[in-house]
Design a protein around this motif. Structure first.
Motif, short mmCIF file in Angstrom:
data_model
loop_
_atom_site.label_atom_id
_atom_site.label_comp_id
_atom_site.label_asym_id
_atom_site.label_seq_id
_atom_site.Cartn_x
_atom_site.Cartn_y
_atom_site.Cartn_z
N LYS A 174 0.83 -1.21 0.00
CA LYS A 174 0.00 0.00 0.00
C LYS A 174 0.86 1.26 0.00
N ILE A 175 1.95 1.23 0.78
CA ILE A 175 2.87 2.37 0.81
C ILE A 175 3.46 2.61 -0.58
N LEU A 176 3.86 1.51 -1.24
CA LEU A 176 4.43 1.63 -2.58
C LEU A 176 3.43 2.24 -3.55
N LEU A 177 2.19 1.74 -3.54
CA LEU A 177 1.17 2.25 -4.45
C LEU A 177 0.87 3.73 -4.18
N THR A 178 0.80 4.09 -2.90
CA THR A 178 0.53 5.47 -2.54
C THR A 178 1.66 6.38 -2.97
N ASN A 179 2.90 5.93 -2.76
CA ASN A 179 4.04 6.77 -3.14
C ASN A 179 4.22 6.85 -4.65
N LEU A 180 3.77 5.83 -5.38
CA LEU A 180 3.78 5.93 -6.84
C LEU A 180 2.83 7.04 -7.30
N LYS A 181 1.68 7.16 -6.61
CA LYS A 181 0.76 8.27 -6.91
C LYS A 181 1.43 9.61 -6.65
N ARG A 182 2.19 9.66 -5.57
CA ARG A 182 2.88 10.92 -5.24
C ARG A 182 3.93 11.26 -6.29
N ILE A 183 4.68 10.26 -6.73
CA ILE A 183 5.68 10.49 -7.78
C ILE A 183 5.00 10.97 -9.05
N GLU A 184 3.87 10.34 -9.39
CA GLU A 184 3.11 10.75 -10.58
C GLU A 184 2.67 12.20 -10.45
N ALA A 185 2.24 12.59 -9.26
CA ALA A 185 1.81 13.97 -9.02
C ALA A 185 2.97 14.94 -9.24
N LEU A 186 4.13 14.61 -8.71
CA LEU A 186 5.29 15.50 -8.81
C LEU A 186 5.80 15.62 -10.24
N GLU A 187 5.52 14.61 -11.06
CA GLU A 187 6.00 14.62 -12.45
C GLU A 187 5.13 15.48 -13.37
N GLN A 188 3.99 15.91 -12.91
CA GLN A 188 3.09 16.68 -13.78
C GLN A 188 3.64 18.08 -14.05
N SER A 189 3.56 18.50 -15.31
CA SER A 189 4.04 19.84 -15.67
C SER A 189 3.00 20.91 -15.36
N ASN A 190 1.72 20.52 -15.38
CA ASN A 190 0.65 21.47 -15.07
C ASN A 190 0.50 21.58 -13.55
#
Length: 223
Positions: A127-143
């Motif tokens: 669950k921690i991995l999945l949640t942190n993958l969401k966080r990484i995805e958020a940080l990668e957004q240009s908008n």
């Protein structure tokens, strides 16, 4: 729940909570430092209640959130199985916390002997991995709007309380903490949060945000 068979046919039922209950308890009030970067922990810190913020500090002295750790999780990550011997980050109580300090060898022995506890830990780490993958995805957004929206979803998963309607989450957090999590200025974060509020994706009152989860997901999917 585990059934441990003892001599003379006696059965003792032990849970993970019962296992950690025999070890020293430390209470941290909100804002107190739990562990310092480069500190050698006295053992595995298991969160019995409350929330721990894992963070680093940049050259300007600003905090940057790495992750949010909650009940049942052990910190510092990697210490229990011997991948690290010193803390890589700072750890602070985000709310009032109770922590059990367990010798690393004892914790590993318990996991080896109790498949259910080992499985529960595996689920937590997944669950921690999945949640942190969401966080990484958020940080990668240009908008920036999408970056903030995705980060709010991450925070809702880790910090948010659910209303009777599961599509609504209440998040107690400051604008500065949201900005710090994204490496934005408070002013920029404030402008974006206001835009999201105008779009009726959230409501804001002091340091409390009410998030409309389905609306935020639709906003992200449309981009």
């Amino acid at each position: 729940m585990l059934e441990i068979f003892q001599p003379r046919g006696q059965i003792i039922v032990q849970t993970f909570e019962q296992f950690i209950a025999s070890y020293p308890l430390i209470v941290f009030e909100k804002g107190q430092t739990v562990l310092l970067k480069d500190e050698s922990p006295k053992g595995t810190y298991v969160i019995e209640s409350g929330i721990i913020k894992t963070y680093t500090i940049n050259e300007s002295g600003e905090e940057r959130i790495i992750s949010i750790d909650t009940k049942g999780e052990d910190i510092p990550i990697g210490f229990t199985i011997g991948l690290i011997d010193r803390c890589q980050y700072f750890y602070k109580a985000y709310s009032r916390c109770t922590i059990r300090v367990i010798p690393r060898d004892d914790y590993l022995k318990h996991l080896e002997e109790n498949p259910e506890s080992l499985y529960r830990r595996h689920i937590r780490l997944t669950k921690i991995l999945l949640t942190n993958l969401k966080r990484i995805e958020a940080l990668e957004q240009s908008n920036t709007s999408e970056k903030v929206a995705r980060t709010l979803l991450y925070m809702a998963d880790t910090l948010g309380s659910t209303f009777p309607n599961k599509t609504i989450r209440k998040l107690s957090i400051t604008q500065q903490e949201i900005a710090n999590a994204l490496g934005l200025t408070r002013e920029t974060a404030g402008i974006v949060l206001k835009k999201l509020e105008v779009k009726q994706l959230l409501q804001h009152s002091r340091n409390t945000y009410v998030l409309y989860i389905e609306k935020i997901h639709k906003f992200i999917d449309k981009r």
